[in-house]
Design an enzyme around this catalytic site. Structure first.
Site, PDB file in Angstrom:
ATOM      1  N   CYS A 130      66.085   1.181 -55.812  1.00 45.83           N
ATOM      2  CA  CYS A 130      65.412  -0.107 -55.615  1.00 45.83           C
ATOM      3  C   CYS A 130      66.014  -0.718 -54.354  1.00 45.83           C
ATOM      4  CB  CYS A 130      65.563  -1.014 -56.832  1.00 45.83           C
ATOM      5  SG  CYS A 130      67.269  -1.466 -57.247  1.00 45.83           S
ATOM      6  N   PHE A 131      65.923  -2.025 -54.175  1.00 49.51           N
ATOM      7  CA  PHE A 131      66.341  -2.622 -52.905  1.00 49.51           C
ATOM      8  C   PHE A 131      67.856  -2.544 -52.700  1.00 49.51           C
ATOM      9  CE2 PHE A 131      67.314  -6.571 -50.350  1.00 49.51           C
ATOM     10  CZ  PHE A 131      66.972  -6.005 -49.139  1.00 49.51           C
TER      11      PHE A 131
END
Length: 372
Positions: free
Chosen positions: A97-98
């Site tokens: 994810c980020f």
């Protein structure tokens, strides 16, 4: 297998072109991602907005609870199965994810509960992008470049493509999904700026490690480009390196360049015999492109080229004849592109190591050694 991929392993990850599942929302993925990623969100864009609003109003614990409530039951099962299917069908063993935080942690844990082990990127796509931008700058210093230059229509792109089986090459127009001309249009939707830069970083790492007969010290081939390719902007370290590198010039006559441009932008367009509606769209695009450069082209010449375009469109509609397009193409090359390119090239004081026709440049390029 280590469940977490640390930054010390990022180089191998990119070198080996390992793919990953990006569980960020669709809009985050579109804003920028790493090559080889596929987007299977844990929270879709609208769901992430709800969780983000909850976080701002009520804090982290409430946002996590809302996220778990949204992605539960059948919806949770479906998303887990989508990740597992991607893992099994495409041999993808990484999830991210980020920041490598809660979203990828949840996704990793849920897959583990379902009997599938996936690795997670430490620091997420943010950390991986930082690494790629560092490597881009490093390799722009380490790798010598050899720029393929020449006037518009000389065949620079085809020389680059034809030489890459023999020499290391970086095709920026392919990475930007654009032909690099106001008339070029998109080869497909262009990547975001972040994705474009990420692709360049990955390409440079992979170039440095290609097991090829070519000696990298002779120079990585790269086509001469302006600062922008369509909407994509070249990273400053790369652009500066190109501008300071030696060049080989593809030198072709105006007749040859007119034919090349005609082949690429007219014959290669959606102009098809009998398809009047499609033809109108293509010619409208050509006229719009002429208007965009009208300030530098000049009023009288712009009017003349537009008249030639209108005549070419009539010939296409009446006789399905495309040859009249060469009239306006030739004028644009001589009146607009040649002066623009020649002035720029002279100002840069480029060191030219070879000059010749497209075939001569190709023959020179496949020699065992270059004298750069």
């Amino acid at each position: 297998m280590n469940a977490l991929i640390p930054p010390s392993e990022f180089f191998n990850l990119i070198r080996d072109k390992r793919r990953m599942i990006d569980v960020r929302s669709e809009i985050e993925f579109a804003e920028g991602h790493v090559p080889g990623s596929i987007n299977i969100p844990i929270l879709r864009t609208d769901e992430r907005v709800l969780v983000g609003t909850c976080y701002k109003q009520y804090g982290r614990a409430a946002a996590i609870h809302l996220g778990e409530t949204i992605v539960s039951g059948a919806k949770k099962s479906e998303r887990i199965q989508n990740w597992i299917r991607a893992h099994r069908e495409s041999n993808i063993g990484i999830i991210t994810c980020f920041r490598g935080g809660l979203r990828s942690q949840f996704a990793q844990a849920w897959c583990e509960e379902a009997g599938v082990s996936l690795q997670r990127i430490e620091g997420g796509t943010k950390s991986l992008r930082t690494f790629l931008m560092q490597q881009l700058e490093v390799y722009c210093h380490k790798l010598p470049f050899l720029v393929i230059a020449g006037n518009t229509g000389c065949g620079k792109s085809s020389v680059l493509r034809d030489l890459t089986p023999y020499r290391l090459g970086l095709d920026l127009e392919a990475l930007a999904h654009h032909r690099g001309s106001v008339f070029g249009g998109h080869l497909e939707p262009q990547p975001s700026q972040i994705s474009f830069e990420n692709h360049i970083g990955c390409a440079l790492i992979q170039l440095r490690n290609q097991d090829m007969a070519a000696d990298p010290s002779t120079g990585v081939l790269i086509e001469d480009e302006s600062r922008t390719i369509g909407k994509c902007i070249l990273p400053t370290p790369l652009f500066d390196k190109m501008r300071s590198s030696a060049a080989v010039i593809v030198d072709e006559s105006l007749d040859v360049r007119t034919q090349n441009t005609f082949n690429e932008y007219v014959l290669g367009s959606r102009l098809r015999a009998g398809d009047i509606e499609s033809g109108q769209s293509v010619f409208r695009g050509f006229r719009d492109a002429v208007v965009k450069i009208s300030r530098k082209l000049g009023g009288a010449r712009t009017s003349e080229v537009l008249d030639d375009l209108n005549q070419a469109e009539k010939c296409f509609e009446t006789h399905q004849d495309l040859e009249p397009n060469k009239v306006w193409i030739r004028k644009l090359l001589a009146w607009y592109y040649d002066p623009l390119y020649n002035d720029s090239f002279q100002r840069r004081n480029v060191r030219v190591v070879f000059r010749g026709s497209r075939q001569e440049v190709f023959d020179w390029g496949v020699l065992p050694a270059w004298h750069t």
